[in-house]
Design an enzyme around this catalytic site. Structure first.
Site, short mmCIF file in Angstrom:
data_model
loop_
_atom_site.label_atom_id
_atom_site.label_comp_id
_atom_site.label_asym_id
_atom_site.label_seq_id
_atom_site.Cartn_x
_atom_site.Cartn_y
_atom_site.Cartn_z
N ARG A 178 0.89 -1.14 -0.18
CA ARG A 178 -0.01 0.05 -0.01
C ARG A 178 0.95 1.24 0.04
O ARG A 178 0.49 2.17 -0.77
CB ARG A 178 -1.02 0.15 1.24
N CYS A 237 -1.56 5.96 9.11
CA CYS A 237 -1.46 4.72 8.80
C CYS A 237 -2.66 4.81 7.78
O CYS A 237 -2.73 5.72 6.97
CB CYS A 237 -2.07 3.67 9.96
#
Length: 278
Positions: A178, A237
């Site tokens: 990611r 995050c």
């Protein structure tokens, strides 16, 4: 004793301590790891529910998983019977996943007497300690009052303003795929990529089994990303949950210049006016 962690042996000895409040910081939606599933509800005896996705989340915010307001936190902490002199231990049923978020929320609200159970419920079960199939009864209303510490948080504007400051280090807890935009984001409308000049420290890399790696291993991981050269460690995050795992690990090894970017990539990646790297 650890700066921020307790183990199962310690907790088993202290379960009946006066002023101890044990909180199950469960989350129903687990992202970024394979969830541990249970055939029936189970928790640690004496635990109370600390609902991060509802009671302790500002669901009126446009931001995903936004921290609660001080008023909201105060009201719901008091409902759980939490007092100013309480000694809080937090755990979750994934090992180490959402409990650090609860820990950091307490810190943001000006409460320091809070620790996290290393390994959480899985470690407790593995040790063979007794479990319960229901939460404990709340003894009565508490007198806790939040003292909101805004210096422990930042928003996208704060990150953007310091984007080219070499003394700010943005640390992203998402997985490498990611972070490197090799896979699509799990949330609709969120771009793939990362905050410019950020570094990657996947939260899973801090784990050994269901708990944290040794202090020495954590020190090495933080050294590898250059944390010692930074005055301002900003943790991000997907939506502000697993970034708190990194913040807890940082405090475990003595780093305290930690800031949570609460909006994290869910906010940054959704705003096309903000720059990104891919």
């Amino acid at each position: 004793m650890s700066n921020v962690l307790v183990d199962c042996t310690w907790l088993n000895k202290h379960l009946d301590d006066k002023d101890l409040v044990l909180l199950d910081a469960f989350m129903l939606n687990v992202v970024g790891k394979e969830p541990i599933e249970y055939s029936e509800f189970v928790t640690i005896p004496g635990a109370l529910p600390f609902d991060i996705e509802n009671d302790f989340c500002n669901n009126e915010s446009s931001q995903l998983h936004a921290l609660p307001t001080a008023q909201q936190f105060t009201a719901n902490a008091q409902k759980l019977g939490i007092n100013k002199q309480s000694k809080i231990v937090v755990f979750d049923n994934q090992g180490i996943y959402s409990a650090p978020r609860a820990w950091w929320t307490f810190k943001v609200m000006g409460f320091d007497n809070v620790k996290v159970l290393d390994g959480g419920l899985p470690a407790w079960i593995e040790k063979g300690y007794p479990t319960s199939h229901a939460y404990s009864q709340i003894a009565g209303r508490g007198d806790f009052v939040a003292n909101y510490e805004s210096n422990k948080l930042t928003d996208y504007q704060g990150v953007l303003a310091e984007l080219n400051n070499p003394k700010q280090l943005v640390v992203d807890a998402r997985g490498r795929a990611r972070f490197n935009a090799e896979v699509a984001e799990p949330r609709p409308g969120v771009r793939a990529g990362r905050i410019p000049n950020s570094v990657n420290l996947p939260f899973a890399s801090l784990m050994e089994g269901n708990g944290f790696k040794s202090k020495q291993a954590l020190l090495q991981l933080f050294s590898d990303i250059g944390s010692e050269n930074s005055d301002r460690l900003v943790f991000s995050c997907g939506s502000g949950i697993t970034a708190c795992i990194l913040i807890l690990a940082a405090h475990e090894i003595g780093l305290s210049n930690t800031i949570l970017y609460d909006g994290s990539w869910a906010e940054w990646g959704s705003n096309k006016a903000l720059p990104l790297e891919a």
